[in-house]
Design a protein around this motif. Structure first.
Motif, short mmCIF file in Angstrom:
data_model
loop_
_atom_site.label_atom_id
_atom_site.label_comp_id
_atom_site.label_asym_id
_atom_site.label_seq_id
_atom_site.Cartn_x
_atom_site.Cartn_y
_atom_site.Cartn_z
N ASP A 78 9.96 15.74 2.95
CA ASP A 78 8.83 14.95 2.46
C ASP A 78 9.07 13.44 2.66
O ASP A 78 10.05 12.89 2.16
CB ASP A 78 8.65 15.29 0.96
CG ASP A 78 7.61 14.42 0.29
OD1 ASP A 78 6.72 13.94 1.01
OD2 ASP A 78 7.70 14.21 -0.93
N ASP B 161 0.97 -0.82 -4.18
CA ASP B 161 2.43 -0.80 -4.22
C ASP B 161 2.97 -2.23 -4.29
O ASP B 161 2.65 -3.06 -3.44
CB ASP B 161 2.95 -0.12 -2.94
CG ASP B 161 4.41 0.28 -3.07
OD1 ASP B 161 4.98 0.10 -4.15
OD2 ASP B 161 4.96 0.77 -2.08
N LYS C 191 -0.44 6.39 7.19
CA LYS C 191 -0.91 6.08 5.84
C LYS C 191 -0.07 5.01 5.15
O LYS C 191 -0.54 4.33 4.26
CB LYS C 191 -0.82 7.35 4.97
CG LYS C 191 -1.97 8.30 5.19
CD LYS C 191 -1.86 9.45 4.22
CE LYS C 191 -3.01 10.44 4.44
NZ LYS C 191 -2.82 11.64 3.66
N ARG C 192 1.17 4.90 5.55
CA ARG C 192 2.08 4.19 4.66
C ARG C 192 2.60 2.84 5.15
O ARG C 192 3.22 2.12 4.41
CB ARG C 192 3.29 5.09 4.36
CG ARG C 192 2.92 6.31 3.59
CD ARG C 192 4.12 7.10 3.19
NE ARG C 192 3.77 8.28 2.44
CZ ARG C 192 3.52 8.30 1.14
NH1 ARG C 192 3.59 7.18 0.45
NH2 ARG C 192 3.20 9.42 0.54
N TYR D 165 7.27 0.19 4.66
CA TYR D 165 6.37 1.30 4.30
C TYR D 165 6.11 1.27 2.81
O TYR D 165 6.95 0.84 2.02
CB TYR D 165 7.01 2.63 4.68
CG TYR D 165 7.12 2.84 6.18
CD1 TYR D 165 6.20 3.62 6.85
CD2 TYR D 165 8.14 2.23 6.90
CE1 TYR D 165 6.29 3.81 8.22
CE2 TYR D 165 8.24 2.42 8.27
CZ TYR D 165 7.31 3.20 8.92
OH TYR D 165 7.40 3.38 10.28
N SER D 166 4.95 1.79 2.45
CA SER D 166 4.60 1.85 1.04
C SER D 166 4.97 3.20 0.45
O SER D 166 4.86 4.23 1.11
CB SER D 166 3.10 1.62 0.89
OG SER D 166 2.72 1.91 -0.42
N GLU E 82 3.31 4.30 -2.00
CA GLU E 82 2.03 4.82 -2.51
C GLU E 82 1.13 5.22 -1.36
O GLU E 82 1.22 4.67 -0.27
CB GLU E 82 1.32 3.72 -3.34
CG GLU E 82 2.17 3.10 -4.41
CD GLU E 82 2.64 4.10 -5.47
OE1 GLU E 82 1.96 5.11 -5.68
OE2 GLU E 82 3.72 3.86 -6.05
N GLU E 83 0.25 6.17 -1.63
CA GLU E 83 -0.74 6.56 -0.62
C GLU E 83 -1.63 5.36 -0.29
O GLU E 83 -2.04 5.17 0.85
CB GLU E 83 -1.61 7.71 -1.14
CG GLU E 83 -0.86 9.03 -1.30
CD GLU E 83 -0.59 9.72 0.04
OE1 GLU E 83 -1.28 9.40 1.01
OE2 GLU E 83 0.33 10.56 0.08
N ASP E 84 -1.90 4.56 -1.31
CA ASP E 84 -2.68 3.34 -1.08
C ASP E 84 -1.73 2.15 -1.15
O ASP E 84 -1.34 1.73 -2.24
CB ASP E 84 -3.77 3.23 -2.16
CG ASP E 84 -4.53 1.91 -2.02
OD1 ASP E 84 -4.31 1.21 -1.00
OD2 ASP E 84 -5.33 1.60 -2.92
N HIS F 98 7.56 10.89 1.41
CA HIS F 98 7.57 10.12 0.16
C HIS F 98 8.94 10.20 -0.50
O HIS F 98 9.46 9.20 -1.01
CB HIS F 98 6.49 10.67 -0.78
CG HIS F 98 6.53 10.06 -2.15
ND1 HIS F 98 7.20 10.66 -3.20
CD2 HIS F 98 6.03 8.90 -2.63
CE1 HIS F 98 7.09 9.90 -4.27
NE2 HIS F 98 6.39 8.82 -3.95
#
Lengths: 607, 91
Positions: A328, A306, A278-279, A297-298, A300-302, A330
């Motif tokens: 986690d 970011d 995802k990231r 990596y981001s 944000e989920e999207d 994130h």
């Protein structure tokens, strides 16, 4: 004197008097110390820097380039920052990459030696060899990326900038010097820069060095670039260093909850195989690099939403994830970004926080919110460290000093050697690496020792120290010393059939010297001895060459067979010292010290 | 009788799975035979990581996570796990 590959001098800048001295570097010195970490060590010894307090005005901070910088050789755009460490009070050399190395060398010198303290918080400009100090305006307290952005806006895009964040300004003992998202990370060179009242160094220039045999150098560089894209580097290109996560977890070599365990139940969630789904946003390259190991990596989920992605390496993830019990992805990404912006070494940050978390777990420290596995606590601790707020002021001192403050035998589980926090290689599961940590001149460090290479091979039983481990630790340490002086990225090491032979070939083409593989082997060993000499002059004692008692007393919870024999380690340290030609205790012999050539004033023949 | 092969990093990416259960006819087999069996199942894995019966230079195997091995003649007993991973562990 004209040199191929070198300018043949360094600039010694006294920040207090603003006096610049151009000091010649003779062929004898260059041939012995090459550049980068080796040359930086020589210059520190010459400055007699071992006897000064690292954060005092008279301390020296060296930025050393190398003969390979600016050449077409892949991964060669690197620089070394060398000083006495405020974290360990021993020598510290940390490396970083990219445009600053090239522009710094093009500014017309092989190294910068900074002494004294600027009268006010300043930015050092080096414009084609011309030096200027500018007062800091609006930069104080800014993060590293923002500092670079603001200075570029002010000075122009053709400047390359190395800066410190708030952690360096606040003299956090493991503050970094950052450039283009990369960090001279370990050992606190950012605090040394902060103590000199320097927020940033900006360089540009047009003074190129020439190569002795440019045609053959280009042909060799093309071949090396082709080989750099082979199976030895595909891991770095496609997944990055974070792909260590699941392997180390399986081998119980992933330090977890301040080295209480060697595996982490949530490792899967932090592995690139999961995070990347995802990231992942993109992949980046240092200047003059074909490998491109940097995976971003981001938060944000999207990723499209970011504005600033995070560069993630195994060491960030291990230290801010499993070591602190954080599951986690994130949370780890956010913590990593905070460290980058504040200018904090992620390994020492995570190591010191994890140590404090264990102190709380054992009831030795009354900071109830600082618990393993609590993301909010991790973020708060990072913020407080950078700003030296409340308990952050103690955490900013590193785990060894903090253990002295906590008392109650907490030094037993402070995760450090010589004050430097242990990186993500569990010593009980990787025991040649454990030896490398114990004897390392800058403390527990995988980059200067590289002995994990041996543990991940069929040459040893990784969970038992054995005869021959000392020689193997020396072999990897010497190779690393030369790579850090040339300077080349260690991710290339698998590409070389015979590293010393190829290193000699590169230097022949660049410098025109008749240098051989055997000469370079002896240079590498000499560089390690020079670092040891620095430490001895800084007050080193043989009792420093050891590991925290935890590793002798406790087996890993999840691998009961792994414990280090203290007596065996002691025997191997003696073997290591003797194989280096030092005394059994680890001192240089009087003859070696004399041959090294530095008198107490730092004068060295061949200068 | 089976040997459990655990794949990490690039080998896992190329095979598209983390674990492979390989049937072996006898009490033991050798690393080279396992590499050949994997080659039949996962051509992309073989192309990246193997050279005939051997592991490419950038890769290494470990028996049960304890002993690292490279020689194709290394004996692997039924019931053991064989880990296949990148040989370089730089972080």
């Amino acid at each position: 004197m004209s040199h191929f590959g070198y300018h043949g001098h360094y600039l010694r800048i006294d920040l207090e008097t603003e006096q610049v001295t151009r000091v010649p570097l003779g062929t004898e010195v260059l041939r012995r110390y090459v550049g980068g970490s080796g040359l930086g060590t020589h210059l520190l010894l010459r400055e007699n820097a071992a006897t000064h307090e690292p954060l005092a005005r008279e301390s020296a901070l060296v930025f050393a380039f190398s003969p390979l910088v600016g050449s077409p050789l892949t991964t060669s755009a690197k620089f070394a920052v060398v000083s006495k460490s405020p974290l360990t009070d021993r020598i510290n050399d940390s490396l970083a990459s990219s445009g600053f190395a090239m522009a710094g060398k093009q500014s017309g010198c092989d190294a910068l030696v900074l002494v004294g303290r600027a009268r006010q918080n300043s930015v050092l400009l080096l414009n084609d060899g011309r030096f200027e100090l500018l007062p800091v305006r609006g930069l104080a307290g800014q993060g590293t990326n923002q500092t670079e952005r603001m200075l570029r806006e002010q000075l122009g895009d053709d400047w390359q900038i190395a800066s410190i964040g708030p952690a360096g300004e606040n003299l956090v003992r493991y503050a970094t010097i950052s450039h283009a998202g990369r960090h001279a990370g370990r050992g606190g060179s950012g605090a040394v820069m902060g103590a000199k009242n320097l927020k940033a160094i900006a360089v540009r220039g047009s003074q190129m060095t020439t190569w002795a045999d440019a045609d053959r150098l280009n042909a060799y560089a093309k071949d090396l670039a082709r080989r750099s894209l082979g199976p030895e580097t595909v891991k770095y290109r496609e997944l990055g260093t974070t792909s260590n996560m699941l392997v180390f977890n399986r081998l119980h070599a992933l330090p977890t909850r301040n080295f209480q365990q060697g595996s982490f139940a949530a490792a899967d969630q932090l592995a690139p195989e999961t995070l990347a789904v995802k990231r992942v946003t993109d992949r980046a390259y240092c200047s003059a690099c074909t490998i491109g190991c940097e995976h971003r990596y981001s938060l944000e989920e999207d990723p499209a939403t970011d504005s600033e992605s995070v560069r993630l390496e195994y060491e960030n993830v291990f230290a801010l994830g499993p070591l602190c019990g954080i599951e986690d992805g994130h949370a780890v990404l956010k913590a990593s970004r905070m460290c980058d912006q504040y200018g904090l070494d992620t390994v020492s940050t995570g190591g010191t926080i994890a140590f404090a978390m264990e102190c709380v777990q054992r009831g030795l420290l009354d900071v109830p919110w600082l618990r393993f596995g609590d993301s909010e606590a991790l973020w708060r601790a990072i913020d407080w460290i950078a700003n030296r707020r409340e308990i952050g002021d103690q955490l900013a001192e590193g785990s060894r000093r903090m253990a002295a403050w906590v008392g109650q035998d907490s030094l037993v589980f402070a995760p450090q050697v010589k004050g430097l926090e242990i990186p993500g290689y569990e010593p009980r599961a990787l025991q040649t690496m454990a030896l490398g940590f114990a004897v390392g001149t800058r403390g527990a460090d995988h980059n200067r020792s590289s002995a994990y290479e041996v543990d991940f091979s069929e040459r040893v039983d990784r969970r038992n120290l054995q005869e021959g481990s000392a020689a193997l630790a020396i072999e990897t340490e010497d190779k690393a010393a030369l790579m850090d002086s040339l300077i080349l990225c260690k991710f290339l090491r698998g590409v070389f059939q015979d590293f010393y032979q190829e290193a000699a070939h590169m230097l022949q083409l660049i410098t025109g010297w008749d240098v051989t593989a055997s000469e370079l082997k002896s240079c590498a060993s000499h560089m390690v001895s020079a670092k040891k000499l620095f430490n001895i002059r800084a007050g080193w004692h043989p009792c420093e060459d050891t590991l925290p008692a935890r590793f002798f007393q406790e087996a890993l919870d999840d691998d009961r067979q792994t414990k280090i024999s203290q007596s065996r380690l002691g025997e191997l340290i003696e073997s290591y010292n003797q194989l280096r030609g030092w005394t059994r205790e680890g001192y240089l012999s009087p003859q070696q010290e004399q041959e090294m050539g530095y008198d107490e004033s730092g004068h060295c023949p061949g200068d | 009788m089976f040997v459990l092969v655990e794949l990490f990093g690039i080998p896992r990416q190329r095979a598209g799975q983390a674990v492979v259960k390989l049937e072996v006819c006898e009490e033991s087999t050798c690393l080279g035979n396992i590499v050949l069996q994997l080659t039949k199942l996962f051509p992309d894995l073989a192309e990246e990581c193997f050279e005939g019966r051997r592991l490419q230079t950038g890769y290494i195997a470990s028996i049960g996570g304890k002993t690292f091995v490279r020689s194709p003649d290394t004996k692997i007993r039924a019931g053991e796990s064989l880990l296949v991973m990148s040989a370089d562990s730089g972080g």
